[in-house]
Design a protein around this motif. Sequence first.
Motif, PDB file in Angstrom:
ATOM      1  N   SER A 100       0.828  -1.194   0.000  1.00  0.00           N
ATOM      2  CA  SER A 100       0.000   0.000   0.000  1.00  0.00           C
ATOM      3  C   SER A 100       0.861   1.242   0.000  1.00  0.00           C
ATOM      4  O   SER A 100       2.015   1.214   0.438  1.00  0.00           O
ATOM      5  CB  SER A 100      -0.874   0.009   1.250  1.00  0.00           C
ATOM      6  N   VAL A 101       0.292   2.346  -0.442  1.00  0.00           N
ATOM      7  CA  VAL A 101       1.001   3.629  -0.384  1.00  0.00           C
ATOM      8  C   VAL A 101       1.299   4.018   1.066  1.00  0.00           C
ATOM      9  O   VAL A 101       2.197   4.798   1.323  1.00  0.00           O
ATOM     10  CB  VAL A 101       0.194   4.770  -1.057  1.00  0.00           C
ATOM     11  N   ASP A 102       0.544   3.471   2.030  1.00  0.00           N
ATOM     12  CA  ASP A 102       0.780   3.868   3.425  1.00  0.00           C
ATOM     13  C   ASP A 102       1.760   2.942   4.167  1.00  0.00           C
ATOM     14  O   ASP A 102       1.903   3.034   5.378  1.00  0.00           O
ATOM     15  CB  ASP A 102      -0.553   4.014   4.187  1.00  0.00           C
ATOM     16  N   GLY A 103       2.428   2.058   3.418  1.00  0.00           N
ATOM     17  CA  GLY A 103       3.426   1.189   4.047  1.00  0.00           C
ATOM     18  C   GLY A 103       2.883  -0.177   4.450  1.00  0.00           C
ATOM     19  O   GLY A 103       3.636  -1.104   4.718  1.00  0.00           O
ATOM     20  N   THR A 104       1.565  -0.272   4.507  1.00  0.00           N
ATOM     21  CA  THR A 104       0.936  -1.551   4.827  1.00  0.00           C
ATOM     22  C   THR A 104       1.259  -2.580   3.747  1.00  0.00           C
ATOM     23  O   THR A 104       1.329  -2.243   2.568  1.00  0.00           O
ATOM     24  CB  THR A 104      -0.603  -1.363   4.894  1.00  0.00           C
ATOM     25  N   GLU A 105       1.463  -3.827   4.150  1.00  0.00           N
ATOM     26  CA  GLU A 105       1.613  -4.900   3.173  1.00  0.00           C
ATOM     27  C   GLU A 105       0.564  -5.963   3.461  1.00  0.00           C
ATOM     28  O   GLU A 105       0.343  -6.336   4.599  1.00  0.00           O
ATOM     29  CB  GLU A 105       3.012  -5.537   3.263  1.00  0.00           C
ATOM     30  N   ARG A 106      -0.067  -6.419   2.391  1.00  0.00           N
ATOM     31  CA  ARG A 106      -1.012  -7.529   2.536  1.00  0.00           C
ATOM     32  C   ARG A 106      -0.384  -8.745   1.859  1.00  0.00           C
ATOM     33  O   ARG A 106       0.131  -8.630   0.745  1.00  0.00           O
ATOM     34  CB  ARG A 106      -2.346  -7.186   1.863  1.00  0.00           C
ATOM     35  N   TYR A 107      -0.432  -9.866   2.545  1.00  0.00           N
ATOM     36  CA  TYR A 107       0.169 -11.081   2.007  1.00  0.00           C
ATOM     37  C   TYR A 107      -0.872 -12.148   1.734  1.00  0.00           C
ATOM     38  O   TYR A 107      -1.790 -12.336   2.536  1.00  0.00           O
ATOM     39  CB  TYR A 107       1.168 -11.685   3.011  1.00  0.00           C
ATOM     40  N   LEU A 108      -0.688 -12.834   0.625  1.00  0.00           N
ATOM     41  CA  LEU A 108      -1.380 -14.106   0.477  1.00  0.00           C
ATOM     42  C   LEU A 108      -0.407 -15.137   1.005  1.00  0.00           C
ATOM     43  O   LEU A 108       0.700 -15.290   0.487  1.00  0.00           O
ATOM     44  CB  LEU A 108      -1.691 -14.409  -0.986  1.00  0.00           C
ATOM     45  N   VAL A 109      -0.807 -15.800   2.065  1.00  0.00           N
ATOM     46  CA  VAL A 109       0.064 -16.778   2.691  1.00  0.00           C
ATOM     47  C   VAL A 109      -0.445 -18.163   2.325  1.00  0.00           C
ATOM     48  O   VAL A 109      -1.619 -18.486   2.540  1.00  0.00           O
ATOM     49  CB  VAL A 109       0.072 -16.591   4.229  1.00  0.00           C
ATOM     50  N   GLU A 110       0.459 -18.934   1.732  1.00  0.00           N
ATOM     51  CA  GLU A 110       0.062 -20.262   1.261  1.00  0.00           C
ATOM     52  C   GLU A 110       0.426 -21.286   2.333  1.00  0.00           C
ATOM     53  O   GLU A 110       1.561 -21.320   2.806  1.00  0.00           O
ATOM     54  CB  GLU A 110       0.819 -20.572  -0.027  1.00  0.00           C
ATOM     55  N   THR A 111      -0.556 -22.068   2.731  1.00  0.00           N
ATOM     56  CA  THR A 111      -0.288 -23.086   3.747  1.00  0.00           C
ATOM     57  C   THR A 111       0.366 -24.288   3.070  1.00  0.00           C
ATOM     58  O   THR A 111       0.250 -24.448   1.855  1.00  0.00           O
ATOM     59  CB  THR A 111      -1.591 -23.548   4.429  1.00  0.00           C
ATOM     60  N   PRO A 112       1.024 -25.144   3.865  1.00  0.00           N
ATOM     61  CA  PRO A 112       1.608 -26.339   3.250  1.00  0.00           C
ATOM     62  C   PRO A 112       0.556 -27.182   2.519  1.00  0.00           C
ATOM     63  O   PRO A 112       0.894 -27.957   1.635  1.00  0.00           O
ATOM     64  CB  PRO A 112       2.209 -27.087   4.454  1.00  0.00           C
ATOM     65  N   LYS A 113      -0.736 -27.001   2.853  1.00  0.00           N
ATOM     66  CA  LYS A 113      -1.794 -27.740   2.153  1.00  0.00           C
ATOM     67  C   LYS A 113      -2.116 -27.129   0.795  1.00  0.00           C
ATOM     68  O   LYS A 113      -2.878 -27.704   0.025  1.00  0.00           O
ATOM     69  CB  LYS A 113      -3.078 -27.759   2.992  1.00  0.00           C
ATOM     70  N   GLY A 114      -1.621 -25.917   0.542  1.00  0.00           N
ATOM     71  CA  GLY A 114      -1.797 -25.327  -0.784  1.00  0.00           C
ATOM     72  C   GLY A 114      -2.889 -24.280  -0.890  1.00  0.00           C
ATOM     73  O   GLY A 114      -3.036 -23.655  -1.927  1.00  0.00           O
ATOM     74  N   ASP A 115      -3.687 -24.067   0.156  1.00  0.00           N
ATOM     75  CA  ASP A 115      -4.656 -22.969   0.055  1.00  0.00           C
ATOM     76  C   ASP A 115      -4.079 -21.694   0.687  1.00  0.00           C
ATOM     77  O   ASP A 115      -3.003 -21.718   1.286  1.00  0.00           O
ATOM     78  CB  ASP A 115      -6.042 -23.333   0.625  1.00  0.00           C
ATOM     79  N   THR A 116      -4.782 -20.582   0.515  1.00  0.00           N
ATOM     80  CA  THR A 116      -4.196 -19.318   0.971  1.00  0.00           C
ATOM     81  C   THR A 116      -5.073 -18.582   1.965  1.00  0.00           C
ATOM     82  O   THR A 116      -6.300 -18.675   1.923  1.00  0.00           O
ATOM     83  CB  THR A 116      -3.935 -18.356  -0.213  1.00  0.00           C
ATOM     84  N   VAL A 117      -4.409 -17.871   2.855  1.00  0.00           N
ATOM     85  CA  VAL A 117      -5.099 -16.940   3.748  1.00  0.00           C
ATOM     86  C   VAL A 117      -4.392 -15.599   3.660  1.00  0.00           C
ATOM     87  O   VAL A 117      -3.346 -15.483   3.029  1.00  0.00           O
ATOM     88  CB  VAL A 117      -5.088 -17.393   5.223  1.00  0.00           C
ATOM     89  N   GLU A 118      -4.961 -14.611   4.328  1.00  0.00           N
ATOM     90  CA  GLU A 118      -4.379 -13.282   4.254  1.00  0.00           C
ATOM     91  C   GLU A 118      -3.832 -12.837   5.603  1.00  0.00           C
ATOM     92  O   GLU A 118      -4.416 -13.111   6.643  1.00  0.00           O
ATOM     93  CB  GLU A 118      -5.445 -12.285   3.799  1.00  0.00           C
ATOM     94  N   THR A 119      -2.711 -12.151   5.534  1.00  0.00           N
ATOM     95  CA  THR A 119      -2.056 -11.610   6.721  1.00  0.00           C
ATOM     96  C   THR A 119      -1.645 -10.193   6.357  1.00  0.00           C
ATOM     97  O   THR A 119      -1.332  -9.926   5.197  1.00  0.00           O
ATOM     98  CB  THR A 119      -0.804 -12.460   7.054  1.00  0.00           C
ATOM     99  N   VAL A 120      -1.695  -9.280   7.327  1.00  0.00           N
ATOM    100  CA  VAL A 120      -1.390  -7.887   7.021  1.00  0.00           C
ATOM    101  C   VAL A 120      -0.298  -7.370   7.958  1.00  0.00           C
ATOM    102  O   VAL A 120      -0.303  -7.685   9.148  1.00  0.00           O
ATOM    103  CB  VAL A 120      -2.666  -7.003   7.137  1.00  0.00           C
ATOM    104  N   TRP A 121       0.629  -6.612   7.392  1.00  0.00           N
ATOM    105  CA  TRP A 121       1.725  -5.977   8.135  1.00  0.00           C
ATOM    106  C   TRP A 121       1.506  -4.481   8.124  1.00  0.00           C
ATOM    107  O   TRP A 121       1.375  -3.885   7.046  1.00  0.00           O
ATOM    108  CB  TRP A 121       3.042  -6.345   7.451  1.00  0.00           C
ATOM    109  N   MET A 122       1.426  -3.880   9.304  1.00  0.00           N
ATOM    110  CA  MET A 122       1.197  -2.436   9.382  1.00  0.00           C
ATOM    111  C   MET A 122       2.318  -1.777  10.178  1.00  0.00           C
ATOM    112  O   MET A 122       2.284  -1.742  11.402  1.00  0.00           O
ATOM    113  CB  MET A 122      -0.164  -2.171  10.050  1.00  0.00           C
ATOM    114  N   PRO A 123       3.343  -1.276   9.468  1.00  0.00           N
ATOM    115  CA  PRO A 123       4.471  -0.656  10.154  1.00  0.00           C
ATOM    116  C   PRO A 123       4.118   0.736  10.631  1.00  0.00           C
ATOM    117  O   PRO A 123       3.241   1.390  10.074  1.00  0.00           O
ATOM    118  CB  PRO A 123       5.543  -0.589   9.058  1.00  0.00           C
TER     119      PRO A 123
END
Length: 378
Positions: free
Chosen positions: A82-105
């Motif tokens: 994001s322009v505000d420094g936030t990062e959104r991740y698609l995190v892939e589990t060892p099973k192969g599906d994805t969830v979302e995690t967000v980093w807000m510095p």
Amino acid sequence: MQISGEETAPKPLFGLDAAGLAEVMATVGEPAWRSRQLAEAMYRQRLTELDAITTFPKALRERLSTEGFSIARARIAQVFKSVDGTERYLVETPKGDTVETVWMPEGDGGEAGDGSEAGETGKGPERDWNRATICVSSQVGCAVNCQFCLTAKLGLQRNLTAGEIAGQVISVLDRHAVELGRDRINLVFMGMGEPFLNYESFMGAVKLLVEESGLSPQRMTVSTSGIVPGIERFAQELDAVRPKLAISLNAPNDEVRSEIMPINRKWPIEALIDAVRQVRLRPRERITFEYVLLGGVTDRPQDAHEVARLVRRTGLAAKVNLIAWNPGPGIAYQMPREGAVESFKNALAAEGITAYLRRPRGRDIYAACGQLKRTVEG
Ligand code: SAH
Ligand code: SF4
């Protein structure tokens, strides 16, 4: 040796606690202290390959790997900046599906990013922060069906395991080379899913992160839509591992709450507050009430007055976090009009209720509250 046609099922080690790891070590004839080295490698050194565990003799690394053991964890597969420094991740589990995690510095220059790197994933992130919040998912999708939330549209796909929940955190700490002694990291269990409908895994992850990785439960907040049996269970947790509690109140009374959060029909406000009262707060700890402002529905002056009365009546040490509703496709609500959130905050303050505005973070990359829905388009 592998017999053809009979694949050895992968045996994930990431996610196991001290007792689980000791059991595994016993099966390969190793003493319990080896399991502590293993925990150290996965949860503190953030290693993801058996072969990288230099405290293990080569023979042991090979033996574990031949027997199908693996220390792989959820992996950051895609990054949206994001322009505000936030990062959104698609995190892939060892099973192969994805969830979302967000980093807000946060911190000096942490929000000055100009977005010029948007979409790039290869480049290491810049270190222009001194504290940060990681927003963690507890389920793929959610079954709770709050009418204003994009995650609800997915329905519940599946529960995450403790390892998959903790793995999101460890992967993000690793990406940003976080040093826990120096950097101030807060965790919020406010991503996709309802943590209290996946209680075992959620608390399992918290215990791993506290006991094995060294994060502080006092810098963790779990948010629930109001799952009463979950809150009652949570109230029994020891202070040494219990995060802080946030309740998604979101409405001034049962009538409106039941409309926007159908879960309120099962556990209305009174029952919810009774359960919250069972949590024995630490000195200076407060319960957070989250309140999403929906334009014309929950953001009016009389709503503020009613919320203030409600919060006062609970008698709880509490504060209110106000969140302007973040729009999402297919959701028929309005954002609060200009100034409504500020006025709401002032109205609460005038009635003696501490309220904070939660700035929307990463709206441009669909990372803000209630926007997590595995949106692949950056
Ligand atoms: N399921 C848990 C935690 C995840 S939701 C819960 O509901 O508490 C985290 C927060 O985001 C909740 O307070 C929720 O009310 C809020 N939220 C959901 N959708 C939102 C939206 N579109 N805009 C702003 N906040 C939203
Ligand atoms: Fe689920 Fe929370 Fe969204 Fe409600 S607000 S649908 S509980 S994720």
